[in-house]
Design an enzyme around this catalytic site. Structure first.
Site, PDB file in Angstrom:
ATOM      1  N   SER A 191      39.819  42.202  75.103  1.00 48.96           N
ATOM      2  CA  SER A 191      40.258  43.599  74.973  1.00 48.96           C
ATOM      3  C   SER A 191      41.755  43.616  75.249  1.00 48.96           C
ATOM      4  O   SER A 191      42.266  42.764  75.989  1.00 48.96           O
ATOM      5  CB  SER A 191      39.545  44.486  76.008  1.00 48.96           C
ATOM      6  OG  SER A 191      40.173  45.754  76.092  1.00 48.96           O
ATOM      7  N   TYR A 209      36.820  46.938  84.653  1.00 49.23           N
ATOM      8  CA  TYR A 209      36.637  46.369  83.297  1.00 49.23           C
ATOM      9  C   TYR A 209      37.873  45.559  82.904  1.00 49.23           C
ATOM     10  O   TYR A 209      37.762  44.446  82.398  1.00 49.23           O
ATOM     11  CB  TYR A 209      36.396  47.511  82.307  1.00 49.23           C
ATOM     12  CG  TYR A 209      36.347  47.117  80.853  1.00 49.23           C
ATOM     13  CD1 TYR A 209      35.209  46.526  80.302  1.00 49.23           C
ATOM     14  CD2 TYR A 209      37.426  47.368  79.998  1.00 49.23           C
ATOM     15  CE1 TYR A 209      35.154  46.203  78.952  1.00 49.23           C
ATOM     16  CE2 TYR A 209      37.380  47.038  78.649  1.00 49.23           C
ATOM     17  CZ  TYR A 209      36.238  46.457  78.128  1.00 49.23           C
ATOM     18  OH  TYR A 209      36.181  46.123  76.794  1.00 49.23           O
TER      19      TYR A 209
END
Ligand SMILES: NC(=O)c1ccc[n+]([C@@H]2O[C@H](COP(=O)([O-])OP(=O)(O)OC[C@H]3O[C@@H](n4cnc5c(N)ncnc54)[C@H](OP(=O)(O)O)[C@@H]3O)[C@@H](O)[C@H]2O)c1
Length: 267
Positions: A135, A148
């Site tokens: 990501s 995250y």
């Protein structure tokens, strides 16, 4: 790499990006696609395509026995796409931060690592390619998704490390760093998101072009460009972008909050 005639294993294949990847590799002429998911029915409906080239595979990447079983079944994999992941949308210091961090590390880092370790010999024996979906938040921490981001930073480091180890064994390692994508992970958020099909198409293009790092959407390309020029500025913009509490509403569906990336454009 030309995917024509290749065997591809995709984890999280019943998810938004995973489903799009199944269709994309079929379009590129893959001979067989192991569509791996925790629930097989999800793979059949979401791949949205009836093809005898799709082999549904039950796989939970956090369960060692499940990973071992997948490895035993899938001895012909040329391309492994580690796409499965979770986002609990928690700040590091929030009450649920420790639980969120543990769950995200378990799936995003340890699950991906287990798959890399299990399939490295198979890929090495076939001159294969390993693709890990990270990501853009693996490159800069967003406090609202602090746990995250930390798990994806661990994935980024994993990508670099296995790339070094597997280079000696003839396996190319590709990292994918999306910005916000319109999937279950970002459901209910009325903000700019890339289509999963675009992300899948860009991953296909990156594989064909021999890219090591793929930024598959306009937002990730913008943020990456800013990171190259001014990493500290992007860090500051992300840190200031949003209080962790405002992500709490999204925690119910595990959404990845894309808002700070927008402010980072001005970083
Ligand atoms: N959407 C975004 O904005 C965005 C941005 C950057 C990166 N990413 C990354 O892209 C990847 C795909 O996410 P997505 O957007 O497509 O989200 P998604 O639609 O929620 O899909 C996530 C997939 O991962 C699977 N999964 C979760 N834990 C698993 C486990 N322990 N074992 C096997 N499968 C597991 C899920 O399966 P179940 O259906 O069983 O839960 C689901 O198929 C993830 O790694 C995510 O972090 C997404």
């Amino acid at each position: 790499m030309d995917l024509k005639g290749k065997t591809v294993l995709i984890t999280g294949a019943n998810g938004g990006i995973g489903g799009a990847l199944v269709n994309a590799v079929l379009d590129k002429g893959a001979a067989k696609v192991y569509a791996a998911a925790r629930t097989i029915t999800g793979v059949m409906t979401l791949s949205n395509r009836k093809s005898d080239r799709v082999v549904p595979l039950r796989l939970d990447i956090t369960h060692p026995a499940s990973v071992a079983s997948a490895h035993e079944i899938c001895q012909d994999v040329d391309v492994l796409i580690n796409n499965a992941g979770v986002n609990r949308c928690t700040g590091l210091l929030e009450p649920t931060g420790m639980t969120g961090a543990e769950e995200e590390m378990k799936a995003n880092f340890f699950g991906t690592l287990a798959m890399c370790r299990a399939f490295a010999p198979v890929l090495a024996s076939r001159g294969g390619v390993l693709v890990n979906v990270c990501s853009i938040l693996g490159l800069v921490n967003l406090p609202a998704n602090g746990t995250y981001s930390a798990s994806k930073a661990a994935v980024h480091s994993l990508i670099q490390g296995v790339r070094g180890e597997l280079a000696l064994r003839g396996v190319r390692v590709v990292g994918v760093y999306p910005g916000p994508v319109d999937t279950r992970m970002t459901a209910g958020q009325d903000l700019p998101k890339a289509a999963a099909e675009l992300v899948a198409a860009e991953i296909m293009a990156g594989l064909e072009n021999g890219n090591e790092d793929i930024f598959p959407d306009p937002m990730s390309q913008e943020v990456h460009g800013q990171l190259v020029k001014n990493a500290k500025g992007v860090e500051k913009a992300f840190a200031a972008s949003i209080p962790a509490a405002s992500c709490a509403a999204a925690a119910d569906d595990g959404a990845e909050d894309p808002r700070p990336a927008a402010s980072a454009q001005g970083a």
